[in-house]
Motif scaffolding. Structure first.
Motif, PDB file in Angstrom:
ATOM      1  N   CYS A  35       0.834  -1.189   0.000  1.00  0.00           N
ATOM      2  CA  CYS A  35       0.000   0.000   0.000  1.00  0.00           C
ATOM      3  C   CYS A  35       0.875   1.247   0.000  1.00  0.00           C
ATOM      4  O   CYS A  35       1.955   1.247   0.591  1.00  0.00           O
ATOM      5  CB  CYS A  35      -0.819  -0.041   1.268  1.00  0.00           C
ATOM      6  SG  CYS A  35      -2.192   1.054   1.208  1.00  0.00           S
ATOM      7  N   ASP A  36       0.443   2.300  -0.686  1.00  0.00           N
ATOM      8  CA  ASP A  36       1.195   3.547  -0.565  1.00  0.00           C
ATOM      9  C   ASP A  36       0.403   4.605   0.192  1.00  0.00           C
ATOM     10  O   ASP A  36       0.726   5.778   0.161  1.00  0.00           O
ATOM     11  CB  ASP A  36       1.724   4.040  -1.913  1.00  0.00           C
ATOM     12  CG  ASP A  36       0.620   4.299  -2.912  1.00  0.00           C
ATOM     13  OD1 ASP A  36      -0.564   4.231  -2.521  1.00  0.00           O
ATOM     14  OD2 ASP A  36       0.938   4.583  -4.080  1.00  0.00           O
ATOM     15  N   LEU A  88      -8.815   0.751 -11.525  1.00  0.00           N
ATOM     16  CA  LEU A  88      -7.472   0.207 -11.744  1.00  0.00           C
ATOM     17  C   LEU A  88      -7.572  -1.295 -11.964  1.00  0.00           C
ATOM     18  O   LEU A  88      -6.929  -2.096 -11.295  1.00  0.00           O
ATOM     19  CB  LEU A  88      -6.572   0.510 -10.541  1.00  0.00           C
ATOM     20  CG  LEU A  88      -6.416   1.986 -10.181  1.00  0.00           C
ATOM     21  CD1 LEU A  88      -5.639   2.159  -8.891  1.00  0.00           C
ATOM     22  CD2 LEU A  88      -5.729   2.742 -11.314  1.00  0.00           C
ATOM     23  N   PRO A 142       0.712  -0.957 -24.013  1.00  0.00           N
ATOM     24  CA  PRO A 142       0.860  -0.183 -25.256  1.00  0.00           C
ATOM     25  C   PRO A 142       1.194  -1.099 -26.431  1.00  0.00           C
ATOM     26  O   PRO A 142       1.825  -2.147 -26.250  1.00  0.00           O
ATOM     27  CB  PRO A 142       2.040   0.744 -24.943  1.00  0.00           C
ATOM     28  CG  PRO A 142       2.781   0.102 -23.819  1.00  0.00           C
ATOM     29  CD  PRO A 142       1.797  -0.708 -23.048  1.00  0.00           C
ATOM     30  N   GLY A 157       7.920   1.395 -17.874  1.00  0.00           N
ATOM     31  CA  GLY A 157       7.131   2.217 -16.965  1.00  0.00           C
ATOM     32  C   GLY A 157       7.844   2.454 -15.645  1.00  0.00           C
ATOM     33  O   GLY A 157       8.618   1.609 -15.171  1.00  0.00           O
ATOM     34  N   GLN A 170       7.911  -0.274  -7.040  1.00  0.00           N
ATOM     35  CA  GLN A 170       7.839  -1.258  -5.952  1.00  0.00           C
ATOM     36  C   GLN A 170       8.512  -2.576  -6.326  1.00  0.00           C
ATOM     37  O   GLN A 170       9.156  -3.203  -5.488  1.00  0.00           O
ATOM     38  CB  GLN A 170       6.375  -1.508  -5.559  1.00  0.00           C
ATOM     39  CG  GLN A 170       5.745  -0.299  -4.868  1.00  0.00           C
ATOM     40  CD  GLN A 170       4.357  -0.586  -4.299  1.00  0.00           C
ATOM     41  OE1 GLN A 170       3.673  -1.495  -4.732  1.00  0.00           O
ATOM     42  NE2 GLN A 170       3.945   0.209  -3.333  1.00  0.00           N
ATOM     43  N   THR A 201       9.061   9.134 -18.511  1.00  0.00           N
ATOM     44  CA  THR A 201       8.999  10.385 -17.758  1.00  0.00           C
ATOM     45  C   THR A 201       9.545  10.114 -16.361  1.00  0.00           C
ATOM     46  O   THR A 201       9.047   9.213 -15.675  1.00  0.00           O
ATOM     47  CB  THR A 201       7.528  10.860 -17.626  1.00  0.00           C
ATOM     48  OG1 THR A 201       6.921  10.828 -18.915  1.00  0.00           O
ATOM     49  CG2 THR A 201       7.438  12.257 -17.047  1.00  0.00           C
ATOM     50  N   LYS A 242       1.334  13.867 -11.430  1.00  0.00           N
ATOM     51  CA  LYS A 242       1.111  12.423 -11.448  1.00  0.00           C
ATOM     52  C   LYS A 242       1.016  11.988  -9.994  1.00  0.00           C
ATOM     53  O   LYS A 242       1.433  12.726  -9.100  1.00  0.00           O
ATOM     54  CB  LYS A 242       2.307  11.703 -12.080  1.00  0.00           C
ATOM     55  CG  LYS A 242       2.432  11.867 -13.581  1.00  0.00           C
ATOM     56  CD  LYS A 242       3.751  11.252 -14.018  1.00  0.00           C
ATOM     57  CE  LYS A 242       4.011  11.448 -15.486  1.00  0.00           C
ATOM     58  NZ  LYS A 242       3.225  10.574 -16.361  1.00  0.00           N
ATOM     59  N   ARG A 243       0.573  10.774  -9.776  1.00  0.00           N
ATOM     60  CA  ARG A 243       0.470  10.282  -8.403  1.00  0.00           C
ATOM     61  C   ARG A 243       1.835  10.315  -7.719  1.00  0.00           C
ATOM     62  O   ARG A 243       2.852   9.958  -8.314  1.00  0.00           O
ATOM     63  CB  ARG A 243      -0.079   8.862  -8.416  1.00  0.00           C
ATOM     64  CG  ARG A 243      -0.432   8.350  -7.039  1.00  0.00           C
ATOM     65  CD  ARG A 243      -0.994   6.957  -7.123  1.00  0.00           C
ATOM     66  NE  ARG A 243      -1.081   6.355  -5.808  1.00  0.00           N
ATOM     67  CZ  ARG A 243      -2.126   6.446  -4.990  1.00  0.00           C
ATOM     68  NH1 ARG A 243      -3.194   7.111  -5.387  1.00  0.00           N
ATOM     69  NH2 ARG A 243      -2.146   5.869  -3.820  1.00  0.00           N
ATOM     70  N   PHE A 298      -3.315   1.190 -16.128  1.00  0.00           N
ATOM     71  CA  PHE A 298      -4.640   0.605 -16.331  1.00  0.00           C
ATOM     72  C   PHE A 298      -5.519   1.498 -17.214  1.00  0.00           C
ATOM     73  O   PHE A 298      -5.239   2.683 -17.373  1.00  0.00           O
ATOM     74  CB  PHE A 298      -5.319   0.406 -14.961  1.00  0.00           C
ATOM     75  CG  PHE A 298      -4.509  -0.493 -14.064  1.00  0.00           C
ATOM     76  CD1 PHE A 298      -4.709  -1.852 -14.064  1.00  0.00           C
ATOM     77  CD2 PHE A 298      -3.500   0.031 -13.245  1.00  0.00           C
ATOM     78  CE1 PHE A 298      -3.940  -2.690 -13.260  1.00  0.00           C
ATOM     79  CE2 PHE A 298      -2.725  -0.797 -12.437  1.00  0.00           C
ATOM     80  CZ  PHE A 298      -2.949  -2.160 -12.459  1.00  0.00           C
TER      81      PHE A 298
HETATM   82  P1  NAP Z   1       0.867   4.297 -13.947  1.00  0.00           P
HETATM   83  O1  NAP Z   1       0.989   5.108 -12.740  1.00  0.00           O
HETATM   84  O2  NAP Z   1      -0.215   4.594 -14.907  1.00  0.00           O
HETATM   85  O3  NAP Z   1       2.273   4.321 -14.656  1.00  0.00           O
HETATM   86  C1  NAP Z   1       2.433   3.808 -15.925  1.00  0.00           C
HETATM   87  C2  NAP Z   1       3.877   3.947 -16.321  1.00  0.00           C
HETATM   88  O4  NAP Z   1       4.024   3.356 -17.598  1.00  0.00           O
HETATM   89  C3  NAP Z   1       4.321   5.397 -16.445  1.00  0.00           C
HETATM   90  O5  NAP Z   1       5.644   5.507 -16.003  1.00  0.00           O
HETATM   91  C4  NAP Z   1       4.226   5.638 -17.950  1.00  0.00           C
HETATM   92  O6  NAP Z   1       5.106   6.616 -18.443  1.00  0.00           O
HETATM   93  C5  NAP Z   1       4.660   4.295 -18.456  1.00  0.00           C
HETATM   94  N1  NAP Z   1       4.254   4.051 -19.840  1.00  0.00           N
HETATM   95  C6  NAP Z   1       3.001   3.936 -20.312  1.00  0.00           C
HETATM   96  N2  NAP Z   1       3.041   3.696 -21.637  1.00  0.00           N
HETATM   97  C7  NAP Z   1       4.354   3.661 -21.982  1.00  0.00           C
HETATM   98  C8  NAP Z   1       5.047   3.469 -23.199  1.00  0.00           C
HETATM   99  N3  NAP Z   1       4.380   3.278 -24.341  1.00  0.00           N
HETATM  100  N4  NAP Z   1       6.410   3.502 -23.186  1.00  0.00           N
HETATM  101  C9  NAP Z   1       7.064   3.711 -22.028  1.00  0.00           C
HETATM  102  N5  NAP Z   1       6.459   3.908 -20.844  1.00  0.00           N
HETATM  103  C10 NAP Z   1       5.120   3.887 -20.828  1.00  0.00           C
HETATM  104  O7  NAP Z   1       0.685   2.724 -13.585  1.00  0.00           O
HETATM  105  P2  NAP Z   1       1.031   1.951 -12.245  1.00  0.00           P
HETATM  106  O8  NAP Z   1       2.421   2.182 -11.833  1.00  0.00           O
HETATM  107  O9  NAP Z   1       0.588   0.544 -12.437  1.00  0.00           O
HETATM  108  O10 NAP Z   1       0.104   2.629 -11.179  1.00  0.00           O
HETATM  109  C11 NAP Z   1      -1.265   2.856 -11.462  1.00  0.00           C
HETATM  110  C12 NAP Z   1      -1.990   3.261 -10.235  1.00  0.00           C
HETATM  111  O11 NAP Z   1      -2.208   2.102  -9.454  1.00  0.00           O
HETATM  112  C13 NAP Z   1      -1.253   4.190  -9.304  1.00  0.00           C
HETATM  113  O12 NAP Z   1      -1.329   5.518  -9.660  1.00  0.00           O
HETATM  114  C14 NAP Z   1      -1.945   3.928  -8.010  1.00  0.00           C
HETATM  115  O13 NAP Z   1      -3.136   4.649  -7.954  1.00  0.00           O
HETATM  116  C15 NAP Z   1      -2.227   2.466  -8.118  1.00  0.00           C
HETATM  117  N6  NAP Z   1      -1.215   1.714  -7.417  1.00  0.00           N
HETATM  118  C16 NAP Z   1      -1.249   1.786  -6.078  1.00  0.00           C
HETATM  119  C17 NAP Z   1      -0.325   1.108  -5.358  1.00  0.00           C
HETATM  120  C18 NAP Z   1      -0.408   1.189  -3.897  1.00  0.00           C
HETATM  121  O14 NAP Z   1       0.582   1.054  -3.278  1.00  0.00           O
HETATM  122  N7  NAP Z   1      -1.549   1.429  -3.292  1.00  0.00           N
HETATM  123  C19 NAP Z   1       0.662   0.365  -5.956  1.00  0.00           C
HETATM  124  C20 NAP Z   1       0.687   0.290  -7.345  1.00  0.00           C
HETATM  125  C21 NAP Z   1      -0.265   0.973  -8.056  1.00  0.00           C
HETATM  126  P3  NAP Z   1       4.692   8.174 -18.472  1.00  0.00           P
HETATM  127  O15 NAP Z   1       4.863   8.629 -17.065  1.00  0.00           O
HETATM  128  O16 NAP Z   1       5.632   8.790 -19.413  1.00  0.00           O
HETATM  129  O17 NAP Z   1       3.281   8.227 -18.953  1.00  0.00           O
END
Ligand code: NAP
Length: 532
Positions: free
Chosen positions: A59-60, A141, A147, A180, A187, A205, A289-290, A339
């Motif tokens: 969890c974050d 989510l 992609p 990503g 994590q 980014t 961003k988050r 997602f």
């Molecule tokens: P995300 O925050 O949407 O991050 C996606 C990553 O993929 C970004 O770095 C993005 O780059 C990259 N990306 C997407 N398309 C790409 C491409 N074509 N080429 C290169 N990079 C690409 O996804 P996530 O890390 O799974 O997290 C999603 C959400 O889940 C979080 O914001 C949070 O709300 C939740 N989450 C929560 C926890 C928790 O601890 N509670 C843990 C994990 C996830 P760009 O930044 O350039 O777009």
């Protein structure tokens, strides 16, 4: 399998067995409403915490706040890890008596509003269910986003998304590409780095990373939680208000910049190499961003077996190519690419009053009233719907407030003898105008980044621009004046507006009679559903 010719009937169908669906089920039971089912396509409840099993998943948001207020847990650490959270969810479902209402392995294929019968026809892989009301807790989510990178079909190695971790594919000794650098990647990268042969990290980014103030709760703190009256509550309250203050800062990019100072110090301390530091320095305002929290990410990506490069542009048979044109030999690609938040696939499966799907109505920009109800989709409630997200606090604050609102709506309808509720178009439009006005100039819109907060039309359809205090106030009571109510057309053939009190009384009897005949007295036949 459902083995009957007549469709099953229920008053409320809850879709999704994550924390949202569970929260609503508990609230319904608390209100004495037992005529409901919870449909879950998986083999276990859990939602995102069942699906995300990647190494290091945790969890974050501090777990004391990341839990139901009615079911405090004895968390082992400040930020609990996935197995502990999943255990908590299953435990609460059991203790609160929700399991008898759960239909596992039941995937909703479509939901269609039947105008003549004035109910929802839900087609599932287990048969058809008729529901007077639907509460959709499918979760923003949920659906992994991968992609379409040129050449992806040629790759001969193993590919998976972080939310569908392949535990049968040990990454020890492998050459791994990670795409990503969001909450998920930061994590699991520190967890896979020590044993992988190599890790190529595609950072499109650079993210802001703050120190994670995490620790195991020592015995004394645990004892205080258990034995000191009010300690847990006060602690939880303190976390809530600190995070609430963070939200105020996020609304103003200028205030947010001082927090960036802390993140920059974290980066400077962790990364001595100026070139790498520059590569890791974000170019957008924090909060756009988050926010990410980690003490292990920067150390891990400086290890000799890790290369940090830029965006992934091409995939070959046995390698990946970054935007700099350099090819890296890999045998595994892990997508940590997030997602389908603003194009939720469930919206394609919901057909409303006019015969169009919710996805068609939204056109890529989800809109709802209070993130909960949508014009043209009567008797339908969303959990954590459009513009209800917050980048700062716990989703439980939101889930509990929304569950209260929905239950109040059902009670209000019952009291008025109404079987039909639809948010007024003017109310929804005006609310969304105010939301968008409030979002203008905030860090989420104007922080200089692209994020999943913004949809494919560039509109922010994810974030709630005000505090959760404000949200809880708005959701505290079902504001019936914002809705159109009516009895089923077969009983009364005109739509009533809620301010038409005399008409309300006129149709009360017929509406009530019909509801109890058709729905309330006809629970789902539990014995016909395969539900281990
Ligand atoms: P995300 O925050 O949407 O991050 C996606 C990553 O993929 C970004 O770095 C993005 O780059 C990259 N990306 C997407 N398309 C790409 C491409 N074509 N080429 C290169 N990079 C690409 O996804 P996530 O890390 O799974 O997290 C999603 C959400 O889940 C979080 O914001 C949070 O709300 C939740 N989450 C929560 C926890 C928790 O601890 N509670 C843990 C994990 C996830 P760009 O930044 O350039 O777009």
């Amino acid at each position: 399998m459902i083995r009957h010719s007549d469709p099953a009937k229920t008053r409320v169908a809850i879709i999704g067995g994550g924390f949202s669906g569970l929260g609503v089920a508990i609230r319904l039971l608390g209100e004495g409403i037992e005529d409901f089912v919870l449909l879950e396509k998986g083999t276990q409840l859990g939602g995102t915490w069942r699906d995300n099993t990647y190494p290091g998943c945790a969890c974050d948001v501090p777990s004391l706040l990341y839990s139901f207020s009615h079911s405090p847990a004895q968390w082992s650490r400040v930020f609990a890890e996935q197995p502990e959270i999943q255990r908590y969810l299953l435990d609460v479902a059991e203790k609160k008596g929700v399991m008898p209402y759960v239909r596992l392995r039941t995937e909703v294929l479509s939901m269609r509003w039947d105008k003549a019968a004035q109910h929802w026809e839900i087609e599932t892989n287990q048969g058809v269910i008729l529901a007077q009301f639907i509460v959709a807790g499918a979760g923003p989510l949920h659906e992994p986003k991968i992609p379409r990178i040129p050449g992806h079909e040629k790759f001969k190695g193993t590919v998976f998304h972080s939310a569908r971790w392949r535990h049968d594919h040990d990454l020890a000794g492998r050459r791994v590409a990670v795409v990503g650098t969001g909450s998920s990647a930061i994590q699991f990268v520190p967890k896979i780095q020590p044993t992988a042969e190599s890790v190529v990290l595609f950072q499109r980014t650079a993210p802001w990373v703050l120190p994670k103030l995490d620790h195991r709760y020592p015995a004394i703190e645990n004892a205080a939680f258990r034995y000191v009256p009010g300690f847990r509550r006060a602690y939880r309250g303190a976390i809530y208000w600190i995070l609430e203050a963070l939200q105020l800062a996020q609304r103003r990019p200028r205030i947010m910049r001082w927090l960036q100072g802390i993140a920059m110090r974290h980066l400077r301390r962790a990364v001595p190499d100026p070139a790498l530091r520059e590569q890791l320095t974000p170019t957008f305002t924090m909060g756009c961003k988050r926010l990410l929290l980690s003490n292990t990410y920067y150390p891990a990506i400086q290890q000799p077996n890790v290369v940090v490069t830029n965006g992934l542009t091409r995939i070959a048979e046995d390698g990946v190519v970054g935007a700099d044109g350099v090819e890296h030999a890999v045998d595994t690609i892990v997508y940590a690419t997030g997602f389908e938040v603003t194009d939720p696939p469930i919206a394609e499966r919901i057909v409303g009053v006019s015969g169009t799907t919710l996805a068609e109505q939204w056109g890529g920009s989800p809109q709802a009233y209070l993130g909960t109800t949508v014009e043209g989709f009567p008797n339908f409630f969303f959990m954590v719907g459009p513009n209800l997200g917050n980048g700062h606090s716990s989703v439980f604050v939101l889930i509990e407030a929304q569950a209260d609102y929905i239950v109040d709506a059902l009670n209000t309808l019952a009291a008025r003898g109404a079987d039909y509720v639809e948010v007024r178009g003017d109310v929804q439009a005006e609310y969304n105008e105010r939301v968008q006005e409030a979002l203008a100039g905030t860090v989420w819109n104007a922080g200089g980044c692209s994020s999943y907060y913004l949809d494919r039309n560039g509109r922010n359809s994810t974030i709630y621009p005000w505090t959760t205090v404000d949200l809880r106030r708005r959701l505290a009571n079902f504001d019936v004046q914002s809705y159109r109510l009516s009895a089923p057309t077969s009983a009364v053939d005109r739509v009533l507006t809620s301010d038409d009190e005399s008409a309300t009384t006129n149709y009360e009897k017929s509406g009530r009679a019909l509801r109890s005949a058709v729905f309330a007295a006809r629970p789902m036949p539990t014995e016909t559903v395969d539900n281990p």
